[in-house]
Motif scaffolding. Structure first.
Motif, short mmCIF file in Angstrom:
data_model
loop_
_atom_site.label_atom_id
_atom_site.label_comp_id
_atom_site.label_asym_id
_atom_site.label_seq_id
_atom_site.Cartn_x
_atom_site.Cartn_y
_atom_site.Cartn_z
N GLN A 181 -2.34 7.50 -2.62
CA GLN A 181 -3.39 6.77 -1.91
C GLN A 181 -2.93 6.64 -0.46
O GLN A 181 -2.11 5.80 -0.13
CB GLN A 181 -3.60 5.40 -2.54
N GLN A 182 -3.44 7.52 0.39
CA GLN A 182 -2.90 7.67 1.74
C GLN A 182 -3.10 6.42 2.59
O GLN A 182 -4.18 5.82 2.62
CB GLN A 182 -3.55 8.87 2.43
N SER A 183 -2.04 6.04 3.30
CA SER A 183 -2.13 4.93 4.25
C SER A 183 -1.86 5.38 5.68
O SER A 183 -2.28 4.72 6.63
CB SER A 183 -1.12 3.83 3.87
N SER A 184 -1.18 6.50 5.85
CA SER A 184 -0.90 7.01 7.19
C SER A 184 -2.18 7.50 7.84
O SER A 184 -3.11 7.96 7.17
CB SER A 184 0.13 8.14 7.12
N ASP A 185 -2.23 7.41 9.17
CA ASP A 185 -3.45 7.74 9.90
C ASP A 185 -3.35 9.14 10.50
O ASP A 185 -2.41 9.44 11.25
CB ASP A 185 -3.67 6.71 11.01
N ASP A 186 -4.31 10.00 10.16
CA ASP A 186 -4.36 11.35 10.71
C ASP A 186 -5.45 11.50 11.76
O ASP A 186 -5.72 12.62 12.22
CB ASP A 186 -4.61 12.38 9.59
N HIS A 187 -6.11 10.38 12.12
CA HIS A 187 -7.22 10.42 13.09
C HIS A 187 -8.27 11.45 12.64
O HIS A 187 -8.75 12.27 13.42
CB HIS A 187 -6.70 10.77 14.49
N ASP A 188 -8.61 11.38 11.35
CA ASP A 188 -9.50 12.37 10.75
C ASP A 188 -10.91 11.83 10.49
O ASP A 188 -11.75 12.52 9.93
CB ASP A 188 -8.91 12.89 9.45
N GLY A 189 -11.17 10.57 10.87
CA GLY A 189 -12.49 10.00 10.67
C GLY A 189 -12.70 9.37 9.31
O GLY A 189 -13.82 8.94 9.00
N LEU A 190 -11.65 9.25 8.49
CA LEU A 190 -11.76 8.65 7.17
C LEU A 190 -11.28 7.20 7.21
O LEU A 190 -10.38 6.85 7.97
CB LEU A 190 -10.92 9.44 6.15
N VAL A 191 -11.90 6.36 6.36
CA VAL A 191 -11.55 4.94 6.29
C VAL A 191 -10.50 4.75 5.20
O VAL A 191 -10.67 5.22 4.07
CB VAL A 191 -12.79 4.08 6.00
N ARG A 192 -9.43 4.04 5.54
CA ARG A 192 -8.36 3.79 4.56
C ARG A 192 -8.09 2.29 4.41
O ARG A 192 -6.95 1.88 4.21
CB ARG A 192 -7.08 4.52 4.97
N ASN A 193 -9.13 1.52 4.48
CA ASN A 193 -8.99 0.08 4.25
C ASN A 193 -9.09 -0.18 2.76
O ASN A 193 -10.09 -0.66 2.24
CB ASN A 193 -10.09 -0.68 5.01
N TRP A 194 -8.02 0.16 2.04
CA TRP A 194 -8.02 0.15 0.59
C TRP A 194 -8.13 -1.26 0.04
O TRP A 194 -7.53 -2.19 0.59
CB TRP A 194 -6.75 0.80 0.04
N PRO A 195 -8.88 -1.45 -1.03
CA PRO A 195 -8.93 -2.78 -1.67
C PRO A 195 -7.57 -3.16 -2.21
O PRO A 195 -6.84 -2.32 -2.74
CB PRO A 195 -9.97 -2.61 -2.80
N VAL A 196 -7.22 -4.43 -2.06
CA VAL A 196 -5.93 -4.92 -2.56
C VAL A 196 -5.98 -4.96 -4.08
O VAL A 196 -6.90 -5.55 -4.66
CB VAL A 196 -5.62 -6.31 -1.99
N PRO A 197 -5.02 -4.33 -4.76
CA PRO A 197 -5.03 -4.38 -6.23
C PRO A 197 -4.84 -5.79 -6.73
O PRO A 197 -3.96 -6.52 -6.26
CB PRO A 197 -3.85 -3.49 -6.63
N THR A 198 -5.68 -6.21 -7.64
CA THR A 198 -5.58 -7.55 -8.21
C THR A 198 -5.54 -7.46 -9.73
O THR A 198 -6.26 -6.66 -10.33
CB THR A 198 -6.75 -8.44 -7.77
N MET A 199 -4.69 -8.27 -10.31
CA MET A 199 -4.53 -8.27 -11.76
C MET A 199 -5.46 -9.27 -12.44
O MET A 199 -5.57 -9.31 -13.66
CB MET A 199 -3.08 -8.60 -12.14
N ASP A 200 -6.13 -10.12 -11.64
CA ASP A 200 -7.07 -11.12 -12.18
C ASP A 200 -6.41 -11.97 -13.25
O ASP A 200 -6.92 -12.14 -14.36
CB ASP A 200 -8.31 -10.41 -12.73
N VAL A 201 -5.24 -12.53 -12.89
CA VAL A 201 -4.48 -13.34 -13.84
C VAL A 201 -5.25 -14.59 -14.25
O VAL A 201 -5.17 -15.05 -15.39
CB VAL A 201 -3.11 -13.71 -13.23
N GLY A 202 -6.02 -15.16 -13.31
CA GLY A 202 -6.76 -16.38 -13.61
C GLY A 202 -7.71 -16.23 -14.79
O GLY A 202 -7.92 -17.18 -15.55
N ARG A 203 -8.26 -15.03 -14.97
CA ARG A 203 -9.16 -14.80 -16.10
C ARG A 203 -8.43 -14.94 -17.42
O ARG A 203 -8.94 -15.52 -18.37
CB ARG A 203 -9.80 -13.42 -15.98
N ASN A 204 -7.20 -14.41 -17.48
CA ASN A 204 -6.43 -14.52 -18.72
C ASN A 204 -6.08 -15.96 -19.04
O ASN A 204 -6.17 -16.39 -20.19
CB ASN A 204 -5.14 -13.69 -18.61
#
Length: 238
Positions: A181-204
């Motif tokens: 899941q790329q985080s480095s910037d290649d100035h290629d016009g793509l968005v890399r604002n990835w959602p933060v992974p969450t385990m949703d512990v509160g639901r358990n």
């Protein structure tokens, strides 16, 4: 007071099952908390350099990695139904041929979808020659809900999902069993604002309290029913 064994047994079974399910949800919450701690630890660790040597998914998932190679544009896949800020779009997934051999899939980022024609891909650039890619090793390039496998059939440029093992068999590429899941910037016009992974512990923890609440309710109902039965037995007959 005469004990009615069948109702008592049923209540004991309900209590035992609900208490056990509550502990199971608690254990799941603890497992997720441990995984979240590992993810945080891996994200703050130095990036591991990839090579042609195969790496097992269990040994690399969630680790920061970096790789040097060139993108194989002929094998690009666009994963559909990946919204960003409520706007429909694609994830651009492309194999990277490593400089010292081997291939790894890279989720390069998000691209908006054409509102009039979903098969029209918005322009973006791909670096020529060798490039260094840095990101997080993930089991896949994200999964979206789909009915059946029609949206992910082989040899389609636009798909719903992409299985790494199946894609390796389809293309013959010696793929690593994970996706960067790329985080480095290649100035290629793509968005890399990835959602933060969450385990949703509160639901358990919420489910844990619900199961234990049901156990308490079952005990309370059993005591109430036993008390009413005892009163009926003690009531004088006319």
């Amino acid at each position: 007071m005469k004990i009615r064994w069948m109702p008592a047994l049923l209540i004991l079974i309900v209590v035992a099952v609900t208490v056990r399910l509550g502990f199971w949800q608690r254990d799941r919450a603890h497992q997720k908390e441990a995984l979240e701690a590992r993810i945080t630890q891996f994200e703050n660790a130095p990036a591991q350099q990839l090579s042609a040597a195969p790496v097992a998914l269990k040994d690399i998932e969630f680790h920061r990695v970096k790789a040097v190679g060139r993108f194989l544009t002929d094998y690009v896949v666009y994963l559909d139904n990946r919204p960003y800020n409520d706007q429909p779009g694609f994830y651009v997934v492309m194999p990277l041929k490593l400089a010292d051999g081997g291939v790894v899939l890279v989720n390069r980022g998000w691209l908006p979808r054409n509102q009039d024609n979903r098969t029209t891909i918005a322009p973006y650039t791909t670096p020529e020659g060798d490039v260094e890619v840095e990101g997080i090793a993930r089991a896949d390039a994200s999964k979206a809900f789909e009915l059946g496998q029609g949206g992910s059939a082989p040899h389609q440029r636009i798909r719903q999902n992409l299985d790494v093992t199946a894609y390796a068999a389809e293309t013959g590429l010696p793929l690593q069993p994970f996706v960067i899941q790329q985080s480095s910037d290649d100035h290629d016009g793509l968005v890399r604002n990835w959602p933060v992974p969450t385990m949703d512990v509160g639901r358990n923890y919420g489910y844990m309290l619900q199961w234990w609440g049901m156990a308490v309710a079952a005990v309370a109902f059993g005591l109430y029913a036993a008390r009413r039965a005892a009163k009926k037995e003690q009531a004088p007959t006319v």
